[in-house]
Motif scaffolding. Structure first.
Motif, short mmCIF file in Angstrom:
data_model
loop_
_atom_site.label_atom_id
_atom_site.label_comp_id
_atom_site.label_asym_id
_atom_site.label_seq_id
_atom_site.Cartn_x
_atom_site.Cartn_y
_atom_site.Cartn_z
N LYS A 297 1.01 -0.70 -0.21
CA LYS A 297 -0.08 -0.40 -0.23
C LYS A 297 0.95 1.17 -0.04
O LYS A 297 0.43 2.26 -0.41
N PHE A 361 -7.28 3.50 -0.91
CA PHE A 361 -7.44 2.04 -0.32
C PHE A 361 -7.57 1.49 -1.58
O PHE A 361 -7.74 0.21 -2.00
N HIS A 364 -5.58 0.73 -4.80
CA HIS A 364 -5.13 -0.10 -4.31
C HIS A 364 -5.83 -2.17 -4.59
O HIS A 364 -4.87 -2.84 -5.00
#
Ligand code: SIN
Ligand code: CO
Length: 377
Positions: A297, A361, A364
């Protein structure tokens, strides 16, 4: 390659005029819609693609008025040994196979992506073509390599050759004819009879559209609804009387079933949700390839700031009101993500720069599925 300029694409005509006077109504020939366009493939590289199992390819042959259609993947030897005339090799989904193809398809984004289907390319030797026919959907036929004569007709007679493996018109009478050179483009509305005959070795790139059929939408909606249904109740017949006709379905049971089915409830939101999922769903043969060694991440976030991201050519992001869909799934939107997701859906990319954590988020997770890639630096 940049997206082609809209100014050229419609020969200087505004998109408003095009949509008002031509779209779904009249053919339009645009000379030099794509100046300098020669296509990105030649016969050999198209043949290579037609041998791959991730390409949808077809070979249409005609001999003495007998048409034969075969589906790929093909053996390269078979394609190299084709005769000097009488055939056409077609590969669909070129927007998935070539990044330039994806950009060409999305040069037509003045039309909703929900209506775009795919980019197909054909190769035919001199004299070759797929025969006089009509298509069910709108199409922009762009001349790549070589020259092709397009004949079109306003005839009402759409009778087809019986037993042919594709739609071939049995009585085609052309009323307009043009010779197209590389970069020229012909727009045809649905069900408009046409016949393209190669004058030299010839490649035509077709930007094709789609439109759902009412039957398909209704059937698919019922499938969608089935997964959401929660019905209460069980038929009961405490007052049942002795029957002398045990084969007969009791009227009470039928009435109860009618009532139960009347109680199925759905509203416009269900239809809109179904449509977003259905239209963004990849075709059956499409598979995504996750990155071999995905960034974690933190490294991914740094790379996004530096490079930006792009949708994989196979990905489809669509939205309606506040709902967003990617590849057949609803996106669980988090606060502050709406504007950026609309931007991603419309432009199919996000430029380098800082992004909200909620957006990172989501990105990813899509990057790990192969739905998006980092933009090349
Ligand atoms: C072709 O490229 O030969 C066929 C395209 C079409 O007629 O729709
Ligand atoms: Co056609």
């Amino acid at each position: 390659m940049k997206a082609f300029s809209l100014k050229n694409l419609l020969g200087g005509m505004s998109t408003t005029k095009f949509l008002r006077d031509y779209w779904q109504k009249e053919p339009l020939l645009v000379r030099q819609a794509l100046p300098g366009f020669g296509g990105w493939l030649d016969r050999a590289s198209l043949s290579d693609l037609a041998c791959r199992d991730n390409a949808e390819s077809r070979l249409l042959r005609v001999r003495k008025n007998q048409w034969q259609l075969d589906y790929g993947p093909f053996e390269r030897k078979q394609l190299d040994r084709l005769p000097a005339k009488g055939w056409s090799l077609l590969v669909s989904g070129m927007n998935h196979l070539l990044p330039e193809g994806d950009r060409l398809l999305h040069s037509f984004d003045f039309l909703p992506q929900a209506r775009l289907d795919d980019l197909m390319v054909s190769f035919a030797p001199p004299g070759g073509g797929v025969g006089p026919h009509f298509d069910s959907y709108d199409v922009f036929l762009i001349q790549g390599q070589g020259r092709r004569r397009w004949e079109i007709s306003s005839q009402d007679n759409l009778e087809l050759v019986e037993g042919a493996p594709t739609r071939i018109l049995s009585n085609f009478v052309a009323d307009r004819t043009w010779e197209l050179e590389p970069g020229d483009m012909l727009y045809l509305p649905p069900r408009f009879p046409h016949n393209g005959v190669a004058l030299t070795d010839c490649m035509t790139w077709s930007v094709g559209f789609r439109a759902p059929k009412a039957q398909e939408i209704a059937t698919q909606f019922l499938i969608y609804l089935q997964d959401k249904l929660e019905m209460e109740g069980l038929y009961a017949d405490p007052d049942l009387k002795t029957t002398r006709h045990s084969g007969r379905i009791p009227d009470e049971l039928t009435a109860w079933a009618v009532e139960a089915i009347h109680n199925i409830r759905w509203d416009e939101r269900d239809v809109a949700d179904f449509l977003g999922r259905y239209i963004s769903e990849p075709k059956a043969h499409v598979f995504f390839e996750p990155p071999e060694r995905p960034l974690g991440k933190t490294s991914f976030a740094k790379a996004v700031v530096k490079k930006g991201i792009r949708l994989d050519p196979r990905s489809q992001v669509l939205y309606a009101h506040k709902s967003f869909y990617i590849n057949g799934e609803e996106i669980n939107t988090l606060p502050g993500t709406g504007k950026i997701l609309r931007n991603l859906a419309d432009s199919r990319q996000l430029p380098p720069g800082n992004l909200d954590d909620n957006v990172l988020f989501l990105l990813h997770s899509w990057y790990e599925c192969g739905y998006i890639t980092l933009a090349p630096s």
